[in-house]
Design a protein around this motif. Structure first.
Motif, mmCIF file in Angstrom:
data_model
loop_
_atom_site.group_PDB
_atom_site.id
_atom_site.type_symbol
_atom_site.label_atom_id
_atom_site.label_comp_id
_atom_site.label_asym_id
_atom_site.label_seq_id
_atom_site.Cartn_x
_atom_site.Cartn_y
_atom_site.Cartn_z
ATOM 1 N N GLY A 285 0.792 -1.224 0.000
ATOM 2 C CA GLY A 285 0.000 0.000 0.000
ATOM 3 C C GLY A 285 0.822 1.270 0.000
ATOM 4 N N GLY A 286 2.144 1.144 0.139
ATOM 5 C CA GLY A 286 3.012 2.313 0.172
ATOM 6 C C GLY A 286 3.438 2.743 -1.224
ATOM 7 N N ASN A 287 4.224 3.795 -1.300
ATOM 8 C CA ASN A 287 4.730 4.301 -2.568
ATOM 9 C C ASN A 287 5.826 3.370 -3.082
ATOM 10 O OD1 ASN A 287 5.598 5.722 -4.751
ATOM 11 N ND2 ASN A 287 6.214 7.552 -3.640
ATOM 12 N N THR A 288 5.610 2.827 -4.276
ATOM 13 C CA THR A 288 6.563 1.852 -4.823
ATOM 14 C C THR A 288 7.364 2.402 -5.991
ATOM 15 O OG1 THR A 288 4.841 0.973 -6.298
ATOM 16 C CG2 THR A 288 5.095 -0.088 -4.141
ATOM 17 N N ASP A 289 7.103 3.619 -6.420
ATOM 18 C CA ASP A 289 7.725 4.137 -7.636
ATOM 19 C C ASP A 289 9.238 4.206 -7.525
ATOM 20 O OD1 ASP A 289 7.071 5.143 -10.310
ATOM 21 O OD2 ASP A 289 8.060 6.967 -9.623
ATOM 22 N N ASP A 290 9.752 4.444 -6.337
ATOM 23 C CA ASP A 290 11.189 4.596 -6.146
ATOM 24 C C ASP A 290 11.933 3.259 -6.135
ATOM 25 O OD1 ASP A 290 13.494 6.382 -5.428
ATOM 26 O OD2 ASP A 290 13.513 5.078 -3.667
#
Length: 437
Positions: A380-385
């Motif tokens: 559910g967290g930001n995975t783009d990085d």
């Protein structure tokens, strides 16, 4: 450096070759790899079974031994839960007792109601192919959205040219539309499928239906974004590339995206004066020459003419991330994962929460890679990085059955980070990774 192509092969002969044979003709590699020699040494040192068992545990690269159960212990077990299928030369699909099969979709099947059904007489047009299922499937994954819709994403790796253009006398293109039709049969197909009366079929006009052709705009991400060697006539900023093609295997991420793996991208670049074309070291290492494999894209799109746009080839050979759940999403070419002839991308959540991605380069004399993210995965967290910042490694094997990962960094390679991502093969050579068979 002039192109070193074996003169005994004509352009017509090159066009008829398999990808592997084409590469051998364009850029011959040493007959034996370093991995061959390591295996031979292991076998001679330990005896046949000892050597084989030692390499049975080398996949972890660092674990010298592994617990193996003798085959005889399982000889009487049916571990698969079904009766074995007998070998057969019948031109059909054979499945075990209790199973059945049917065709869910075929090359040329329309994804939308305004695309006509496949025309067997003409094999379709460039326009109809752009809205229909692509050719020659390879890697694929099935995704299910929160409402239960089933979305199939498939790599359309290449085309059988004699079939694609089989309506022409010699099975080759005779018009620009023929070339563009073959071009549009490449890339990816995303299609919603649904079971109707016990059989799966495409849901026409589903918002999930998309074709990702070699003309689909995609973001260049990672260290190579905006680099001078990524800038072209059509994209002077080096940030947006058109298309993905010749994708072999695939991967899928824990956050629900699809990873398409570009493989033999080199066979699509050509030029008018192929014999006079001057090939630099980087293009030679990646097999990019003045001769293509008969697709003809360079005749209708100057991006693929290596003399007119020499940097375009640097923008292919990557892993492309696609979000199947968002029909408006823009695919991302993840340069941080390196550039090679990708066979696959196996994504693992490490024990500490970082993402590890294991990748093979499908050409003799090249390497095995992994990428480890700097950041940590949280559902559910930001995975783009996670596929933007991390470290690439190449594998080094030893005859005692162990191995280690060699980091590809500016310090170890003498290359900057963007160069490592664009010319990953050269970076792996610089650190002394093991060439594979």
């Amino acid at each position: 450096m002039n192109m070193d192509i074996n003169p005994k092969y004509t352009a017509e002969e090159l066009e008829e070759m398999s990808f592997d044979d084409f590469d051998e003709a364009i850029n011959p590699k040493p007959e034996n790899s370093e991995f061959d020699a390591i295996v031979e040494e292991a076998l001679s040192r330990r005896g046949f079974m000892g050597g084989v068992l030692a390499f049975g545990g080398v996949a972890t690269l660092g674990v010298a031994t592994t617990a193996l159960t003798p085959i005889s212990a399982h000889a009487s077990d049916n571990r698969f839960g079904f009766k074995a299928v007998a070998a057969s030369t019948e031109d059909t699909i054979v499945v075990p007792e209790g199973y059945n099969w049917h065709v869910a979709t075929r090359w040329g099947d329309p994804l939308f109601s305004d695309v006509p059904d496949f025309d067997h007489e003409t094999r379709g047009t460039a326009a109809t192919q752009a809205g229909a299922f692509g050719d020659n499937n390879d890697g694929m994954s099935l995704f299910t959205d929160k409402d239960g819709h089933q979305i199939l994403v498939v790599n359309n790796e290449y085309t059988n040219r004699s079939v694609m253009w089989g309506n022409n006398p010699d099975g080759k293109y005779v018009s620009d539309d023929d070339i563009n039709k073959g071009k549009n049969a490449h890339g990816l197909t995303a299609a919603e499928i649904k079971e109707v009366d016990g059989k799966w079929q495409i849901v026409k006009d589903s918002p999930y239906n998309r074709r990702f052709t070699p003309d689909e705009p995609m973001d260049i991400t990672g260290p190579a974004r905006g680099h001078d060697l990524m800038k072209t006539n059509a994209d002077p900023e080096g940030v947006t590339v058109l298309g993905t093609f010749n994708n072999c295997g695939n991967g899928r991420t824990p956050w629900g995206t699809y990873l398409a793996c570009e493989e033999n991208f080199n066979g699509y670049f050509g030029t008018t004066d192929a014999e006079g074309y001057v090939q630099d070291d980087a293009k030679k290492r990646y097999g990019v020459s003045g001769k293509d494999r008969g697709y003809g894209w360079w005749k209708v799109d100057e991006r693929f003419d290596v003399a007119k746009d020499p940097n375009e080839c640097n923008r292919h050979g990557y892993i492309t991330e696609v979000d199947p759940y968002d029909p408006n999403s823009v695919p991302k070419k993840r340069t941080a994962l390196g550039r090679c002839k990708h066979e696959n991308a196996e994504v693992v959540v490490n024990a500490d929460g970082r993402i590890a991605i294991y990748m093979g380069d499908d050409e003799r004399g090249e390497f095995l890679y992994r990428y480890v993210s700097d950041g940590y995965y949280a559902e559910g967290g930001n995975t783009d990085d996670l596929m933007e910042n991390g470290t690439l490694y190449a594998a080094k094997f030893f005859a005692d059955g162990t191995g280690k990962w060699l980091a590809l960094t500016p310090e170890t390679t003498g290359m900057d980070q963007a160069e490592i991502c664009m010319f990953t093969r050269m970076a792996a050579s610089k650190v002394g990774a093991t060439t594979m068979d």
